[in-house]
Scaffold this active site. Sequence first.
Site, PDB file in Angstrom:
ATOM      1  N   HIS A  86       0.764  -1.232  -0.255  1.00  0.00           N
ATOM      2  CA  HIS A  86       0.078  -0.016   0.180  1.00  0.00           C
ATOM      3  C   HIS A  86       0.943   1.143   0.100  1.00  0.00           C
ATOM      4  O   HIS A  86       0.317   2.359  -0.585  1.00  0.00           O
ATOM      5  CB  HIS A  86      -0.945  -0.007   1.115  1.00  0.00           C
ATOM      6  N   ASP A 141      -7.900  -5.860  -1.195  1.00  0.00           N
ATOM      7  CA  ASP A 141      -6.822  -5.227  -0.745  1.00  0.00           C
ATOM      8  C   ASP A 141      -6.053  -4.532  -1.853  1.00  0.00           C
ATOM      9  O   ASP A 141      -6.509  -4.350  -2.763  1.00  0.00           O
ATOM     10  CB  ASP A 141      -5.901  -6.006   0.134  1.00  0.00           C
TER      11      ASP A 141
END
Length: 257
Positions: A86, A141
Amino acid sequence: MSDSILVSIEGGLARVTLNRPGSLNAMDFEMAERWRDAARAATAPGVGAVILDAAGPAFCAGGDVVAMATSGAAGADLTATAHVIHEGIRTFVEAPVPVVAAVQGAVAGGGLGLMLTADYIVASESARFVSKYANIGLTPDLGVSTLLPAAIGQRRALQLLLQDRSLSAAEALEWGLVAEVVPVASVAARSEEVARFWLDNATAAFGQAARLVRTGAQRTFAENLDDEARTIGAAFDTADAKARVAAFAAASSKPRA
């Protein structure tokens, strides 16, 4: 240094290549750190455009499920790995550097998130797009729950995430998931053409435009207006903008026949 993701920078153009073709470029634990580091390198000062591509027949099959299943990892390990990936995704999305993705073959699960870090996506006619998270009991995700609905709308995103559905390249184009669909043999050349267009023109302005659009959903409307005002003011003071504005004004003031 790992070669799971390759990074090269030349003449202001960065190229980031997912390079685990034998695993369909699926992300494993080591590749997560490489992705974060590649994003930082590819958006460093001096870079004006990025090409994100992949080796082999697929763009990215998401997470390496085989590695997850055989490594003895726990949920906490997946959470930690997702945080690392991320970081790279945020770097690409928030940097004032435009990114074009060259996409071939399968894009699945988290691969959708990696692809959607790009501002412009050129897909091959053979590309296919699927979620597959719920098929193995997992949840989105790598930015998928945010970037996917931002690209195609909430209802269509839910169709992909809540059904075992595969989008063809033509359907992905119709839905707005990709910008262009070209023959397989043309993907690399067309993606480079897009990146070169940015580099050959108002590079910084393109990058800031991408940043404003991609980060706008994170803030209030008033904050976005303030950012726009600051950004256009800063752009106006650059040598590139001064020259372009002067040329435009000169051309506009010429008498018409």
